[in-house]
Each structure stands twice: as C-alpha cells, then as structure tokens.
Write a protein that holds these residues in place. Structure first.
Motif, PDB file in Angstrom:
ATOM      1  N   TYR A 115       3.178   6.246  12.558  1.00 41.11           N
ATOM      2  CA  TYR A 115       4.464   6.046  11.820  1.00 41.11           C
ATOM      3  C   TYR A 115       4.272   6.164  10.580  1.00 41.11           C
ATOM      4  CZ  TYR A 115       3.422   1.117  11.075  1.00 41.11           C
ATOM      5  OH  TYR A 115       2.922  -0.126  10.711  1.00 41.11           O
ATOM      6  N   VAL A 116       5.666   6.631   9.865  1.00 37.18           N
ATOM      7  CA  VAL A 116       5.550   6.961   8.505  1.00 37.18           C
ATOM      8  C   VAL A 116       6.570   5.846   7.919  1.00 37.18           C
ATOM      9  CG1 VAL A 116       6.126   8.722   6.901  1.00 37.18           C
ATOM     10  CG2 VAL A 116       5.180   9.493   8.622  1.00 37.18           C
ATOM     11  N   ALA A 117       6.057   5.154   6.784  1.00 37.36           N
ATOM     12  CA  ALA A 117       6.994   4.113   6.172  1.00 37.36           C
ATOM     13  C   ALA A 117       7.324   4.835   4.742  1.00 37.36           C
ATOM     14  CB  ALA A 117       6.288   3.077   5.986  1.00 37.36           C
ATOM     15  N   THR A 118       8.496   4.695   4.428  1.00 42.43           N
ATOM     16  CA  THR A 118       8.962   4.918   3.061  1.00 42.43           C
ATOM     17  C   THR A 118       9.520   3.782   2.543  1.00 42.43           C
ATOM     18  OG1 THR A 118      11.265   5.383   3.641  1.00 42.43           O
ATOM     19  CG2 THR A 118       9.613   7.514   3.967  1.00 42.43           C
ATOM     20  N   PRO A 119       8.798   2.760   1.878  1.00 40.58           N
ATOM     21  CA  PRO A 119       9.147   1.667   1.280  1.00 40.58           C
ATOM     22  C   PRO A 119       9.678   1.777  -0.274  1.00 40.58           C
ATOM     23  CG  PRO A 119       6.682   1.613   1.313  1.00 40.58           C
ATOM     24  CD  PRO A 119       7.183   2.771   2.314  1.00 40.58           C
ATOM     25  N   ASN A 120      10.847   1.050  -0.254  1.00 43.99           N
ATOM     26  CA  ASN A 120      11.506   1.190  -1.521  1.00 43.99           C
ATOM     27  C   ASN A 120      11.349  -0.259  -2.176  1.00 43.99           C
ATOM     28  OD1 ASN A 120      13.544  -0.537  -0.456  1.00 43.99           O
ATOM     29  ND2 ASN A 120      14.745   1.278   0.073  1.00 43.99           N
ATOM     30  N   VAL A 121      12.085  -0.596  -3.370  1.00 46.20           N
ATOM     31  CA  VAL A 121      11.902  -1.867  -4.034  1.00 46.20           C
ATOM     32  C   VAL A 121      12.290  -2.907  -3.005  1.00 46.20           C
ATOM     33  CG1 VAL A 121      12.862  -3.475  -5.863  1.00 46.20           C
ATOM     34  CG2 VAL A 121      11.898  -1.227  -6.324  1.00 46.20           C
ATOM     35  N   ASP A 122      13.308  -2.944  -2.208  1.00 45.37           N
ATOM     36  CA  ASP A 122      13.771  -3.726  -1.361  1.00 45.37           C
ATOM     37  C   ASP A 122      12.623  -4.357  -0.337  1.00 45.37           C
ATOM     38  OD1 ASP A 122      15.803  -5.586  -0.030  1.00 45.37           O
ATOM     39  OD2 ASP A 122      15.849  -3.782   1.469  1.00 45.37           O
TER      40      ASP A 122
ATOM     41  N   VAL B 131       8.638  10.934  -5.976  1.00 44.79           N
ATOM     42  CA  VAL B 131       9.339   9.908  -5.233  1.00 44.79           C
ATOM     43  C   VAL B 131       9.798  10.665  -3.825  1.00 44.79           C
ATOM     44  CG1 VAL B 131      11.624   8.459  -4.573  1.00 44.79           C
ATOM     45  CG2 VAL B 131      10.428   8.628  -6.714  1.00 44.79           C
ATOM     46  N   VAL B 132       9.377  10.279  -2.658  1.00 49.87           N
ATOM     47  CA  VAL B 132       9.584  10.753  -1.158  1.00 49.87           C
ATOM     48  C   VAL B 132      10.495   9.892  -0.690  1.00 49.87           C
ATOM     49  CG1 VAL B 132       8.689  11.529   0.768  1.00 49.87           C
ATOM     50  CG2 VAL B 132       7.169  11.639  -1.259  1.00 49.87           C
TER      51      VAL B 132
ATOM     52  N   ASP C 290       9.560   5.376  -1.858  1.00 46.63           N
ATOM     53  CA  ASP C 290      11.010   5.702  -1.884  1.00 46.63           C
ATOM     54  C   ASP C 290      11.913   5.046  -3.049  1.00 46.63           C
ATOM     55  OD1 ASP C 290      13.566   6.506  -1.350  1.00 46.63           O
ATOM     56  OD2 ASP C 290      13.560   5.641   0.832  1.00 46.63           O
ATOM     57  N   SER C 291      11.313   5.137  -4.289  1.00 50.69           N
ATOM     58  CA  SER C 291      11.978   4.017  -5.252  1.00 50.69           C
ATOM     59  C   SER C 291      11.617   4.508  -6.738  1.00 50.69           C
ATOM     60  CB  SER C 291      11.468   2.675  -5.153  1.00 50.69           C
ATOM     61  OG  SER C 291      12.066   2.222  -6.100  1.00 50.69           O
ATOM     62  N   ARG C 292      12.727   5.203  -7.406  1.00 50.05           N
ATOM     63  CA  ARG C 292      12.416   5.580  -8.658  1.00 50.05           C
ATOM     64  C   ARG C 292      12.178   4.639  -9.671  1.00 50.05           C
ATOM     65  NH1 ARG C 292      13.845  10.871  -8.683  1.00 50.05           N
ATOM     66  NH2 ARG C 292      15.078  11.925  -7.104  1.00 50.05           N
ATOM     67  N   VAL C 293      12.815   3.457  -9.111  1.00 47.43           N
ATOM     68  CA  VAL C 293      12.499   2.118 -10.127  1.00 47.43           C
ATOM     69  C   VAL C 293      10.900   1.808 -10.060  1.00 47.43           C
ATOM     70  CG1 VAL C 293      12.739  -0.261 -10.340  1.00 47.43           C
ATOM     71  CG2 VAL C 293      14.748   1.292 -10.147  1.00 47.43           C
TER      72      VAL C 293
ATOM     73  N   PRO D 254       0.795  -1.296   0.072  1.00 48.56           N
ATOM     74  CA  PRO D 254       0.083   0.103  -0.112  1.00 48.56           C
ATOM     75  C   PRO D 254       0.776   1.150  -0.002  1.00 48.56           C
ATOM     76  CG  PRO D 254      -0.616  -1.528   1.944  1.00 48.56           C
ATOM     77  CD  PRO D 254       0.828  -1.938   1.277  1.00 48.56           C
ATOM     78  N   PHE D 255       0.511   2.129  -0.772  1.00 48.61           N
ATOM     79  CA  PHE D 255       1.319   3.695  -0.837  1.00 48.61           C
ATOM     80  C   PHE D 255       0.059   4.597  -0.613  1.00 48.61           C
ATOM     81  CE2 PHE D 255       4.183   0.900  -2.866  1.00 48.61           C
ATOM     82  CZ  PHE D 255       5.487   1.274  -2.411  1.00 48.61           C
ATOM     83  N   ASP D 256       0.365   5.821  -0.356  1.00 48.15           N
ATOM     84  CA  ASP D 256      -0.341   7.039  -0.355  1.00 48.15           C
ATOM     85  C   ASP D 256       0.217   8.011  -1.410  1.00 48.15           C
ATOM     86  OD1 ASP D 256      -2.099   6.559   2.019  1.00 48.15           O
ATOM     87  OD2 ASP D 256      -0.356   6.674   3.113  1.00 48.15           O
ATOM     88  N   LEU D 257      -0.781   8.352  -2.157  1.00 49.23           N
ATOM     89  CA  LEU D 257      -0.271   9.256  -3.199  1.00 49.23           C
ATOM     90  C   LEU D 257      -0.151  10.723  -2.764  1.00 49.23           C
ATOM     91  CD1 LEU D 257      -2.633   7.973  -6.151  1.00 49.23           C
ATOM     92  CD2 LEU D 257      -0.246   7.321  -5.562  1.00 49.23           C
ATOM     93  N   LEU D 258       0.832  10.817  -2.294  1.00 47.12           N
ATOM     94  CA  LEU D 258       1.446  12.119  -1.497  1.00 47.12           C
ATOM     95  C   LEU D 258       2.674  12.650  -2.093  1.00 47.12           C
ATOM     96  CD1 LEU D 258       0.451  11.315   2.243  1.00 47.12           C
ATOM     97  CD2 LEU D 258      -0.810  12.863   0.590  1.00 47.12           C
ATOM     98  N   ALA D 259       2.720  13.807  -2.167  1.00 48.07           N
ATOM     99  CA  ALA D 259       4.053  14.567  -2.575  1.00 48.07           C
ATOM    100  C   ALA D 259       4.635  14.908  -1.482  1.00 48.07           C
ATOM    101  CB  ALA D 259       3.642  15.835  -3.464  1.00 48.07           C
ATOM    102  N   ILE D 260       6.047  15.256  -1.118  1.00 46.53           N
ATOM    103  CA  ILE D 260       6.775  15.355  -0.237  1.00 46.53           C
ATOM    104  C   ILE D 260       6.199  16.551   0.730  1.00 46.53           C
ATOM    105  CG2 ILE D 260       8.776  16.818  -1.258  1.00 46.53           C
ATOM    106  CD1 ILE D 260      10.592  15.204   0.665  1.00 46.53           C
TER     107      ILE D 260
END
Length: 267
Positions: free
Chosen positions: A53-60, A101-102, A83-86, A29-35
């Motif tokens: 809490y705030v999570a910043t998941p990347n591909v890993d 990307v945040v 948190d992933s440009r990929v 799940p992701f929130d569509l939010l800008a920084i």
C-alpha cells in the motif's frame, strides 16, 4: 480490533520495494519520491502481486500518528509520500527537502485517467453511493466494485472482516481505500496480513476530486501556498481542525526533532 502489530509482507523475489531514500520528518517516515516516480512504481507492478500500500500522509496524519502511536502504519507502507505543502516547507528545518508534494488526489486522478484500460476491475472501499455512481458515469469502461463500511467500522472486527472479504473476493490491480486516516492504513495492513493482492492506495477523500465534487485550487493559488485557504473555504467543517489545530501542532513536532538532532550532534 486486534491489538497485534501487523506485519508488512516481504518483497516478492526480484522486486525492489522502493526507490530513493526514506527519511523521518516530525516522527513520520517518508520516501523522497516525486510523483512521476511513484506513478511509475505503482503502474509497473504486475497484477496479482502480493498486496502493498501507498500512504500519502499530510499534517493531520503526522500529528495523529505522534499522538496515538501510528508510526507503524507508515513504516509498513510500501511507499509513503508527503501530501502537505506546510510540511514540505518545514522539512528543511530538519535537513529534509521533498522532491515535490505528492497529493492523494493527484495520484488517484493519474491512475484513473492514465493507467486503467477498458474492462479493468477497480475496487473502492469507502465513498458514498452517489460518488461511486458519478465515478462509474465518468469511467464507464471500468468494472468498479464498491464496498462502503459503516462509520467506525475499524473498531468492529465483523465490519473489518467484511471489508477484507470484499477485497479478497474482488481482486484488482488497484484497491482504493477511501475511508480516511488512520482507518485506511489500518485496513491496508489487515489486507496485507490476509494475503490480498494488488496496490492499495490510501487516498482519503481523493475520489471527490476525480468526480468533481471537490476542486483543486488554481495553479497560481497553489504556487502562493494558499491551497489550504481555497480548500478550507469549500469545506470548513471538515478541515478546520487540520488547518487551525494540527498545522500549528506540527511546528512543535518539528522543533522537537530539531532539538533531538542538535543534542545528538553534541554527543
């Protein structure tokens, strides 16, 4: 470690827990939010409010979540941002476009440089003593409280309890959880269960960027989507798996999601 599923606390009366849409990409799940919006939400939240809490998941994070069933960690987050440009480049394949990307490093830097006043207390879980010493040198006006759990602490109830007690004994508006994923998100949910207060920021190694131990790629490198190569060159031992194993694996997760969407549309 307890096997029960942690429960995310309900919003405080009158509190809007998040703004914008929450979507799924590759099973996370992701929130569509800008920084700027994330920045506003976390800094406008009064001190002493129930812990979120705030999570910043990347591909890993996404690949590990799919493998080991950690989706609930991101569902339980007050805010979960990409948190992933990929991943941001792949998301349109499943109909999602992130505002931007945040990164955890950008968010951490903003809090330290823009939103903490003289005398403010900050709690950091994780990071070594040398990093915290440099953090205190750069921000001498802050009261930085630090606890560094031992490696593998999340598998030991006594070590988890120590970390939770430290946060409860050092209430801060911002609690930086810098112990890597999924340890930091698991600890965040334990803190929520324990009745902690403040905003927890699950930020991995981001404090290293704040103190200059690691550096962000130049803007022109970021715009060419080559920041991964810049970071890999700085720390190949830590990042080889993310870029050469997890990045390709996320393609399979995106393909699976796209197939499921197409199947559902045909029904």
């Amino acid at each position: 470690m307890s096997s029960r599923t942690p429960v995310c606390p309900q919003p405080a009366p009158g509190e809007n827990p998040r703004k914008g849409a929450r979507v799924d990409v590759a099973g996370t799940p992701f929130d569509l939010l800008a920084i700027e919006e994330v920045d506003r939400l976390i800094t406008e939240r009064p001190a002493g409010e129930v812990f979120r809490y705030v999570a910043t998941p990347n591909v890993d994070h996404v690949v590990r979540s799919a493998r080991k069933g950690y989706r609930h960690l991101y569902e339980g987050a007050w805010i979960s941002v990409c948190d992933s440009r990929v991943l941001a480049r792949l998301a349109p394949l499943v109909g999602v476009r992130f505002p931007e990307v945040v990164t955890g490093s950008d968010l951490t830097r903003r809090v330290f440089e823009r939103h903490l006043d003289s005398g403010d207390q900050v709690t950091v879980i994780g990071s070594d003593d040398a990093t915290i010493l440099e953090l205190r040198r750069r921000f001498p006006h802050l009261a930085i409280r630090h606890h560094n759990p031992p490696m593998g602490f999340i598998r030991n109830e006594a070590n988890i309890a120590d970390a939770v007690r430290f946060v409860l004994a050092n209430p801060s508006r911002f609690v930086f959880l810098a112990v890597g994923s999924p340890q930091q998100e698991l600890l965040a949910q334990r803190l929520a269960d324990a009745g902690a207060t403040g905003v927890g920021l699950c930020i991995g190694a981001s404090i290293l960027f704040v103190v200059g131990a690691e550096k962000r790629a130049p803007l022109w490198v970021q715009r060419l989507n080559l920041e991964w190569l810049f970071r890999f060159a700085q720390n190949p031992r830590r990042l080889w798996r993310r870029y050469f194993v997890d990045d390709p694996l996320v393609l399979a997760l995106i393909a699976k999601q796209k197939f499921e969407m197409a199947t559902k549309n045909r029904e």
